[in-house]
Design a protein around this motif. Structure first.
Motif, PDB file in Angstrom:
ATOM      1  N   VAL A 126       0.845  -1.208   0.000  1.00 26.60           N
ATOM      2  CA  VAL A 126       0.000   0.000   0.000  1.00 26.60           C
ATOM      3  C   VAL A 126       0.874   1.250   0.000  1.00 26.60           C
ATOM      4  O   VAL A 126       0.662   2.181  -0.780  1.00 26.60           O
ATOM      5  CB  VAL A 126      -0.955   0.006   1.210  1.00 26.60           C
ATOM      6  N   SER A 127       1.858   1.275   0.871  1.00 27.36           N
ATOM      7  CA  SER A 127       2.746   2.428   1.015  1.00 27.36           C
ATOM      8  C   SER A 127       3.539   2.682  -0.272  1.00 27.36           C
ATOM      9  O   SER A 127       3.652   3.817  -0.733  1.00 27.36           O
ATOM     10  CB  SER A 127       3.690   2.195   2.196  1.00 27.36           C
ATOM     11  N   GLN A 128       4.093   1.606  -0.836  1.00 31.25           N
ATOM     12  CA  GLN A 128       4.881   1.755  -2.077  1.00 31.25           C
ATOM     13  C   GLN A 128       3.996   2.295  -3.207  1.00 31.25           C
ATOM     14  O   GLN A 128       4.415   3.157  -3.967  1.00 31.25           O
ATOM     15  CB  GLN A 128       5.500   0.409  -2.494  1.00 31.25           C
ATOM     16  N   GLU A 129       2.774   1.762  -3.301  1.00 28.14           N
ATOM     17  CA  GLU A 129       1.868   2.196  -4.365  1.00 28.14           C
ATOM     18  C   GLU A 129       1.444   3.654  -4.189  1.00 28.14           C
ATOM     19  O   GLU A 129       1.403   4.419  -5.151  1.00 28.14           O
ATOM     20  CB  GLU A 129       0.637   1.291  -4.388  1.00 28.14           C
ATOM     21  N   ALA A 130       1.148   4.034  -2.956  1.00 30.86           N
ATOM     22  CA  ALA A 130       0.615   5.380  -2.707  1.00 30.86           C
ATOM     23  C   ALA A 130       1.702   6.434  -2.543  1.00 30.86           C
ATOM     24  O   ALA A 130       1.520   7.578  -2.951  1.00 30.86           O
ATOM     25  CB  ALA A 130      -0.265   5.362  -1.458  1.00 30.86           C
ATOM     26  N   LEU A 131       2.828   6.063  -1.927  1.00 34.11           N
ATOM     27  CA  LEU A 131       3.854   7.044  -1.568  1.00 34.11           C
ATOM     28  C   LEU A 131       5.174   6.850  -2.305  1.00 34.11           C
ATOM     29  O   LEU A 131       6.033   7.727  -2.265  1.00 34.11           O
ATOM     30  CB  LEU A 131       4.123   6.981  -0.054  1.00 34.11           C
ATOM     31  N   GLY A 132       5.353   5.678  -2.905  1.00 30.86           N
ATOM     32  CA  GLY A 132       6.611   5.395  -3.581  1.00 30.86           C
ATOM     33  C   GLY A 132       7.733   5.039  -2.620  1.00 30.86           C
ATOM     34  O   GLY A 132       8.877   4.865  -3.024  1.00 30.86           O
ATOM     35  N   LYS A 133       7.428   4.950  -1.327  1.00 33.08           N
ATOM     36  CA  LYS A 133       8.394   4.605  -0.284  1.00 33.08           C
ATOM     37  C   LYS A 133       7.677   3.791   0.773  1.00 33.08           C
ATOM     38  O   LYS A 133       6.448   3.756   0.814  1.00 33.08           O
ATOM     39  CB  LYS A 133       8.960   5.869   0.386  1.00 33.08           C
ATOM     40  N   TYR A 134       8.454   3.185   1.655  1.00 37.06           N
ATOM     41  CA  TYR A 134       7.870   2.354   2.699  1.00 37.06           C
ATOM     42  C   TYR A 134       7.683   3.137   3.984  1.00 37.06           C
ATOM     43  O   TYR A 134       8.633   3.393   4.716  1.00 37.06           O
ATOM     44  CB  TYR A 134       8.750   1.128   2.939  1.00 37.06           C
ATOM     45  N   PHE A 135       6.444   3.548   4.230  1.00 38.62           N
ATOM     46  CA  PHE A 135       6.031   4.194   5.472  1.00 38.62           C
ATOM     47  C   PHE A 135       4.787   3.443   5.953  1.00 38.62           C
ATOM     48  O   PHE A 135       3.675   3.759   5.538  1.00 38.62           O
ATOM     49  CB  PHE A 135       5.697   5.669   5.256  1.00 38.62           C
ATOM     50  N   PRO A 136       4.953   2.426   6.827  1.00 36.10           N
ATOM     51  CA  PRO A 136       3.813   1.587   7.191  1.00 36.10           C
ATOM     52  C   PRO A 136       2.789   2.230   8.114  1.00 36.10           C
ATOM     53  O   PRO A 136       1.673   1.729   8.245  1.00 36.10           O
ATOM     54  CB  PRO A 136       4.478   0.391   7.882  1.00 36.10           C
ATOM     55  N   ASN A 137       3.136   3.347   8.761  1.00 36.70           N
ATOM     56  CA  ASN A 137       2.233   3.877   9.780  1.00 36.70           C
ATOM     57  C   ASN A 137       0.900   4.375   9.221  1.00 36.70           C
ATOM     58  O   ASN A 137      -0.144   4.172   9.845  1.00 36.70           O
ATOM     59  CB  ASN A 137       2.918   4.943  10.633  1.00 36.70           C
ATOM     60  N   THR A 138       0.898   5.016   8.074  1.00 30.75           N
ATOM     61  CA  THR A 138      -0.362   5.527   7.524  1.00 30.75           C
ATOM     62  C   THR A 138      -1.322   4.390   7.179  1.00 30.75           C
ATOM     63  O   THR A 138      -2.494   4.424   7.589  1.00 30.75           O
ATOM     64  CB  THR A 138      -0.106   6.449   6.318  1.00 30.75           C
ATOM     65  N   PRO A 139      -0.867   3.338   6.462  1.00 29.95           N
ATOM     66  CA  PRO A 139      -1.795   2.223   6.215  1.00 29.95           C
ATOM     67  C   PRO A 139      -2.256   1.530   7.494  1.00 29.95           C
ATOM     68  O   PRO A 139      -3.416   1.115   7.599  1.00 29.95           O
ATOM     69  CB  PRO A 139      -0.968   1.263   5.344  1.00 29.95           C
ATOM     70  N   MET A 140      -1.377   1.411   8.482  1.00 25.26           N
ATOM     71  CA  MET A 140      -1.760   0.741   9.726  1.00 25.26           C
ATOM     72  C   MET A 140      -2.783   1.562  10.511  1.00 25.26           C
ATOM     73  O   MET A 140      -3.669   1.008  11.163  1.00 25.26           O
ATOM     74  CB  MET A 140      -0.533   0.433  10.582  1.00 25.26           C
ATOM     75  N   LEU A 141      -2.679   2.876  10.441  1.00 26.39           N
ATOM     76  CA  LEU A 141      -3.663   3.757  11.069  1.00 26.39           C
ATOM     77  C   LEU A 141      -5.046   3.498  10.463  1.00 26.39           C
ATOM     78  O   LEU A 141      -6.030   3.313  11.184  1.00 26.39           O
ATOM     79  CB  LEU A 141      -3.257   5.225  10.878  1.00 26.39           C
ATOM     80  N   ALA A 142      -5.124   3.460   9.141  1.00 32.18           N
ATOM     81  CA  ALA A 142      -6.407   3.196   8.479  1.00 32.18           C
ATOM     82  C   ALA A 142      -6.927   1.810   8.831  1.00 32.18           C
ATOM     83  O   ALA A 142      -8.123   1.631   9.080  1.00 32.18           O
ATOM     84  CB  ALA A 142      -6.253   3.343   6.968  1.00 32.18           C
ATOM     85  N   ALA A 143      -6.023   0.830   8.894  1.00 27.67           N
ATOM     86  CA  ALA A 143      -6.433  -0.546   9.180  1.00 27.67           C
ATOM     87  C   ALA A 143      -7.065  -0.662  10.565  1.00 27.67           C
ATOM     88  O   ALA A 143      -8.114  -1.300  10.719  1.00 27.67           O
ATOM     89  CB  ALA A 143      -5.232  -1.486   9.052  1.00 27.67           C
ATOM     90  N   ILE A 144      -6.469  -0.040  11.569  1.00 29.55           N
ATOM     91  CA  ILE A 144      -7.022  -0.166  12.921  1.00 29.55           C
ATOM     92  C   ILE A 144      -8.355   0.577  13.043  1.00 29.55           C
ATOM     93  O   ILE A 144      -9.264   0.127  13.738  1.00 29.55           O
ATOM     94  CB  ILE A 144      -6.012   0.253  14.030  1.00 29.55           C
ATOM     95  N   VAL A 145      -8.502   1.684  12.333  1.00 21.66           N
ATOM     96  CA  VAL A 145      -9.794   2.393  12.334  1.00 21.66           C
ATOM     97  C   VAL A 145     -10.866   1.512  11.695  1.00 21.66           C
ATOM     98  O   VAL A 145     -11.980   1.395  12.206  1.00 21.66           O
ATOM     99  CB  VAL A 145      -9.682   3.763  11.636  1.00 21.66           C
ATOM    100  N   LYS A 146     -10.523   0.865  10.591  1.00 20.88           N
ATOM    101  CA  LYS A 146     -11.477  -0.019   9.902  1.00 20.88           C
ATOM    102  C   LYS A 146     -11.894  -1.177  10.814  1.00 20.88           C
ATOM    103  O   LYS A 146     -13.071  -1.499  10.927  1.00 20.88           O
ATOM    104  CB  LYS A 146     -10.830  -0.553   8.626  1.00 20.88           C
ATOM    105  N   VAL A 147     -10.926  -1.791  11.481  1.00 23.68           N
ATOM    106  CA  VAL A 147     -11.201  -2.958  12.321  1.00 23.68           C
ATOM    107  C   VAL A 147     -11.995  -2.582  13.572  1.00 23.68           C
ATOM    108  O   VAL A 147     -12.926  -3.288  13.960  1.00 23.68           O
ATOM    109  CB  VAL A 147      -9.887  -3.686  12.690  1.00 23.68           C
ATOM    110  N   THR A 148     -11.657  -1.470  14.208  1.00 21.41           N
ATOM    111  CA  THR A 148     -12.305  -1.097  15.469  1.00 21.41           C
ATOM    112  C   THR A 148     -13.628  -0.367  15.286  1.00 21.41           C
ATOM    113  O   THR A 148     -14.478  -0.408  16.170  1.00 21.41           O
ATOM    114  CB  THR A 148     -11.402  -0.176  16.315  1.00 21.41           C
ATOM    115  N   GLY A 149     -13.777   0.351  14.187  1.00 20.77           N
ATOM    116  CA  GLY A 149     -14.970   1.171  14.005  1.00 20.77           C
ATOM    117  C   GLY A 149     -15.020   2.352  14.963  1.00 20.77           C
ATOM    118  O   GLY A 149     -16.089   2.879  15.259  1.00 20.77           O
TER     119      GLY A 149
END
Length: 192
Positions: A126-149
Motif C-alpha cells: 500500500v505504502s509503495q503504491e501510494a507514496l513510492g516509499k515504505y512508510f507503514p504507519n499511515t496504512p496501519m492507522l487506516a487498518a485499525i480504524v477499519k477494524v475497530t470502528g
C-alpha cells in the motif's frame, strides 16, 4: 468505564507506530471522544522494538498506566511476532491487526494459539503504491480504524486531510500520497 477501547501498538523505531498512535488519538478527539495516546519509552533507537498505546472512550478516562489487557493490538512489523509477546493480555473478544504477507497458517502458528480475530494488511505494498516509499504507519492507522470502528471512514479521511495539511505544510506534495495510502488501506485490510 463504558465504551473504553484500549489499543497497543508494536513496531520498530522509525516505522511511525508512535506517530500513528498520536494521529489516531487526535482523530478520535476530533470526533468528540476522550482519548489518550502515548509511547512507552525505553532505549529507543532506529529499528529497536517500541510500544505505543491508545485509550479511546465516550466518557472521561481516569486510568493513567500502560495497557496490559488491550482490546486490539497493531503489529507494524511482522518480524516482531517471533521476538515480542504481541498477544500478551490481548482479549479474545478483540483483534490483532498485522502488517504482513504471511499466510493464515503461518500467523496462527506464530501467535501461539491466540483465538481472537486476526486481520492482515500488506502495508508495504500500500505504502509503495501510494507514496513510492515504505512508510507503514499511515496504512496501519487506516487498518485499525477499519477494524475497530472507532470512527467512520469518512471521519478518518476528513480529519487526516486536515491533519496532513498542518503536519506537511512545508511538504504539501506528500499529502495526496498519504491520503491515497489511507484510502487503499481501508480497502486492503482483511480478516483471516
Amino acid at each position: 468505564m463504558n465504551n473504553l477501547i484500549e489499543i497497543r501498538w508494536h513496531g520498530r523505531g522509525g516505522q511511525g507506530a508512535k506517530t500513528a498512535s498520536l494521529l489516531l488519538a487526535d482523530a478520535a478527539f476530533n470526533t468528540g471522544k476522550y482519548i489518550q495516546g502515548f509511547p512507552e519509552y525505553g532505549p529507543e533507537r532506529m529499528g529497536a522494538p517500541i510500544t505505543a498505546y491508545n485509550r479511546i472512550s465516550d466518557k472521561p478516562i481516569t486510568i493513567h498506566s500502560n495497557i496490559y489487557e488491550p482490546d486490539y493490538v497493531v503489529v507494524v512489523d511482522d518480524t516482531l511476532l517471533s521476538s515480542v509477546p504481541v498477544t500478551s493480555g490481548l482479549k479474545e473478544t478483540g483483534a490483532i491487526v498485522i502488517n504482513t504477507t504471511k499466510s493464515a497458517e503461518q500467523l496462527r502458528e506464530q501467535l501461539k494459539g491466540y483465538k481472537g480475530e486476526i486481520y492482515t494488511i500488506d502495508a508495504r505494498k500500500v505504502s509503495q503504491e501510494a507514496l513510492g516509499k515504505y512508510f507503514p504507519n499511515t496504512p496501519m492507522l487506516a487498518a485499525i480504524v477499519k477494524v475497530t470502528g472507532i470512527m467512520t471512514e469518512e471521519q478518518l479521511l476528513s480529519d487526516m486531510q486536515n491533519s496532513f495539511k498542518h503536519k506537511f505544510a512545508k511538504k504539501p506534495e506528500v499529502i495526496d500520497g498519504n491520503m491515497k495510502a489511507l484510502e487503499l488501506a481501508l480497502k486492503e485490510v482483511k480478516k483471516i
